[in-house]
Design an enzyme around this catalytic site. Structure first.
Site, mmCIF file in Angstrom:
data_model
loop_
_atom_site.group_PDB
_atom_site.id
_atom_site.type_symbol
_atom_site.label_atom_id
_atom_site.label_comp_id
_atom_site.label_asym_id
_atom_site.label_seq_id
_atom_site.Cartn_x
_atom_site.Cartn_y
_atom_site.Cartn_z
ATOM 1 C CG ASN A 124 7.323 -4.412 -1.496
ATOM 2 O OD1 ASN A 124 7.799 -5.164 -0.655
ATOM 3 N ND2 ASN A 124 6.401 -3.516 -1.195
ATOM 4 C CG ASP A 218 2.701 -3.202 4.277
ATOM 5 O OD1 ASP A 218 2.827 -3.613 3.112
ATOM 6 O OD2 ASP A 218 3.486 -3.536 5.178
#
Length: 306
Positions: A124, A218
């Site tokens: 990620n 995030d």
């Protein structure tokens, strides 16, 4: 160089704080784009460009820092691409579906460390520390709790697993003095902090710094005052928190899924976003990159040393 100088002329409503001008205005579209999940913005000042990824599409995109406009595709790697960082020897180091790799300037990917043998796992978000080590989080494609991990690649020690038991390790950052490491674990709705030793790249135990309401934490970046700018997926906001976790300011966006942020050399904050899971009629700008005149600077993007 002022990438969005006209924003200052049009929008005088700023909140003053510690002598800084914090924007209370609508951001502007800097890169019109339909990225499925735009992420990982990196400002390469010397090259005069902003690069960012579209994670599930495996695309690396480039935009001109000097003016707003569409992005150019540098690479499509044929697998998910979590993030990149500039590489001292040229091109980029990459967190890709299979693990760690390198991207040549022409966009060719070589997987150097295929540490994710399980196809249900993927890399990620990722970022380099100031010593040139590349840090990346991995996650289960269905975000199964505890299947995420934090890894670090440096040329002296190879790849090591730094932390396990995470779910969706996401935004990474360091305090200006390199004494603190920050990491978002999105599905748990927390931003964590740990003591950091830049000399050997070790971290202490994690503790919760911020519990996020109204969305998922995030990507993030850290400004010159040591404050965190946090993209909140689902809330349509980027929030500024002080080093103790207190909320200082909020910038609203015309999209619900801002995904990450990075500072340019002139105090512009660039913010990526995602089209995935949105309705085009309601959010026609989703997937674009936005620019906000933050009136602050961040540390330049660190370079992978190899």
């Amino acid at each position: 160089m002022r990438t969005i100088a006209r924003l200052r002329q049009r929008c005088p409503a700023f909140r003053a704080e510690k002598g800084k001008r914090i924007p209370m205005v609508d951001p502007e579209v800097f890169v019109p784009c339909d990225a499925q999940v735009g992420e990982g913005p990196v400002v390469e000042e010397a090259a005069g460009r902003l690069v960012f990824v579209d994670i599930p599409q495996g695309r690396l995109l480039r935009a001109d820092l000097r003016k707003p406009g569409p992005a150019t595709e540098i690479a499509n790697v044929g697998m998910s691409l979590g993030a990149v960082a500039p590489r001292r020897s040229g091109g980029w180091v990459a967190a890709c579906a299979e693990g760690f790799g390198t991207l040549r300037p022409d966009g060719a990917l070589t997987v150097r460390h295929p540490v994710l043998a399980d196809p249900a796992l993927r890399m990620n978000d990722a970022k380099c520390d100031s010593a040139g080590r590349f840090w990346a989080g991995s996650t289960h494609v269905s975000f199964e709790p505890g299947r995420g991990a934090l890894r670090c690649w440096d040329t002296e020690r190879g790849v090591r697993t730094v932390a396990e038991g995470l779910t969706l390790p996401n935004g990474l950052g360091w305090s200006p003095d390199d004494a603190v490491f920050y990491l978002a674990d999105s599905m748990r709705r927390v931003v964590l902090r740990a003591a950091f030793d830049v000399r050997d790249g070790t971290i202490g135990p994690f503790s919760e710094l911020i519990h996020v309401e109204g969305g998922l934490p995030d990507g993030l970046c850290v400004d010159e005052d040591g404050c965190l700018w946090l993209a909140v997926w689902g809330a349509g906001e980027v929030r500024r928190h002080d080093p103790h976790g207190r909320l200082l300011a909020t910038v609203r966006f015309p999209v619900s899924r801002p995904s990450s942020c990075a500072f340019g050399p002139d105090g512009t904050l660039f913010v990526t976003s995602a089209r995935e899971g949105t309705e085009a009629a309601r959010e026609p700008l989703a997937g674009s990159v936005f620019a906000v005149d933050a009136g602050l600077r961040g540390r330049p993007a660190s370079i992978f040393e190899d």
